[in-house]
Design an enzyme around this catalytic site. Structure first.
Site, PDB file in Angstrom:
ATOM      1  N   GLU A  20      14.329  10.670  14.446  1.00  0.00           N
ATOM      2  CA  GLU A  20      13.076  10.104  14.543  1.00  0.00           C
ATOM      3  C   GLU A  20      12.715   9.772  12.707  1.00  0.00           C
ATOM      4  O   GLU A  20      13.161  10.587  12.114  1.00  0.00           O
ATOM      5  CB  GLU A  20      12.008  11.796  14.747  1.00  0.00           C
ATOM      6  CG  GLU A  20      10.545  11.023  14.474  1.00  0.00           C
ATOM      7  CD  GLU A  20       9.934  12.656  14.674  1.00  0.00           C
ATOM      8  OE1 GLU A  20       8.468  12.087  14.747  1.00  0.00           O
ATOM      9  OE2 GLU A  20      10.636  13.415  14.123  1.00  0.00           O
ATOM     10  N   LYS A  48       4.148   7.991  19.181  1.00  0.00           N
ATOM     11  CA  LYS A  48       4.132   9.215  19.704  1.00  0.00           C
ATOM     12  C   LYS A  48       2.605   9.940  20.155  1.00  0.00           C
ATOM     13  O   LYS A  48       1.733   9.294  19.256  1.00  0.00           O
ATOM     14  CB  LYS A  48       4.584   9.797  18.261  1.00  0.00           C
ATOM     15  CG  LYS A  48       4.692  11.262  18.725  1.00  0.00           C
ATOM     16  CD  LYS A  48       5.135  11.582  17.143  1.00  0.00           C
ATOM     17  CE  LYS A  48       5.200  13.571  16.829  1.00  0.00           C
ATOM     18  NZ  LYS A  48       5.840  13.481  15.679  1.00  0.00           N
ATOM     19  N   CYS A  56       9.277  14.229  19.286  1.00  0.00           N
ATOM     20  CA  CYS A  56       9.388  15.235  18.500  1.00  0.00           C
ATOM     21  C   CYS A  56       8.573  16.215  19.013  1.00  0.00           C
ATOM     22  O   CYS A  56       8.898  17.124  19.577  1.00  0.00           O
ATOM     23  CB  CYS A  56       8.700  15.094  17.120  1.00  0.00           C
ATOM     24  SG  CYS A  56      10.006  16.189  16.363  1.00  0.00           S
TER      25      CYS A  56
END
Length: 289
Positions: A46, A119, A156
């Site tokens: 990430e 995200k 994540c």
């Protein structure tokens, strides 16, 4: 059962510094090495172009963001085409003045950029102040048809939400990739770190089981500010098997996956078949009461 359909994944687990150029140069070198060793789909950790800057609130960190498409995505496309590999990159995206995202790009083996995923779930925890920097994603959950398979990308904090994995798998994802930055703070004891790591691994492996697909988690390593990133990147098979796992240092993890086994797994454990889609309206509410 269909014939074997094998693909080799390359997970780039490494440390990062604050400046953009050294991280890009190092990661591109690692991508070349992974490809030379047989990797066909290569994924970065990430926010690989910088250190994990979200530990503090600092407006200067917004200068680390890149435009998509832009110079870096063009360079990545050229590299993917040269090596004949798929590259998944996790980047800090500047979309517009004041609007920034935590974004993954997917380049196919011919160099074309197939698209982006932004995200969706943004955390706000001690040492992980991402809400200060990132606008929640608006791409929805996506799957990318590549030369080497149908891939889903999540990032994540998305990893803790089974809904994200399910919606991506329902679109036909054969492998779920999770570029990640997860670690422990200095006052957290070793026993607690082990509990965190166990929960992290269990969550990913449960996504593999529940959806009958492969899952690849790519973490970073090293001490950055107050956080010690634990690495341990791994790939889980479609019944939650731990196929391979890295340690806590720099490593290029190569893992061969046979995508034909997904059909066998889903015939034996037909969770997608047996879903009660007529009874799940409550998922659209914050709580069930």
């Amino acid at each position: 059962m269909s014939a074997s359909k094998k693909v080799t994944l390359g997970l780039i687990q490494t440390s990062s510094v604050h400046a953009h150029a050294p991280n890009v140069e190092k990661t591109f070198t690692h991508i070349r090495e992974a490809a030379a060793r047989g990797a066909q789909v290569i994924c970065t950790q990430e926010l690989y172009t910088s250190d994990y800057f979200c530990q503090t609130h600092d407006e200067a960190h917004f200068d680390l963001a890149v435009e998509i498409p832009g110079e870096l995505t063009a360079q990545t496309g050229e590299l993917a085409k040269e090596l004949g590999v798929v590259i998944i990159s996790s980047l800090f995206e500047k979309r517009a003045p004041g609007v920034y995202h935590n974004t993954a790009t997917v380049h196919d083996a011919d160099g074309s950029m197939l698209g982006i995923y932004r995200k969706m779930h943004i955390p706000e925890d001690p040492g992980f102040h991402e809400k200060f920097y990132f606008t929640p994603g608006d791409t929805g959950f996506k799957v990318f048809d590549t030369r080497f398979g149908r891939l889903g990308v999540l990032i994540c904090w998305d990893q803790w939400f089974p809904e994200a994995a399910r919606l991506t798998a329902m679109q036909g994802a054969e492998i779920l990739f999770y570029p990640t930055a997860i670690g422990v703070l200095p006052d957290e004891p070793e026993a607690l770190k082990r509990e965190f790591m166990d929960a992290w691994e269990i969550m990913h492996r449960s996504h593999a089981v529940a959806n009958g697909c492969y899952v690849a988690a790519v973490n970073r390593v090293g001490q950055e500010g107050e956080i010690r990133f634990w690495g341990d990147s791994f790939v889980s098979g479609p019944f939650g098997q731990m196929l391979a796992q890295a340690g806590d240092q720099h490593e290029i993890l190569l893992v061969e996956c046979d995508l034909s086994l997904i059909e066998k797994q889903r015939r034996t454990w037909p969770f997608l078949r047996d879903r009660r889609i007529d009874a799940y309206d409550g998922l659209l509410k914050r709580l069930g009461r």
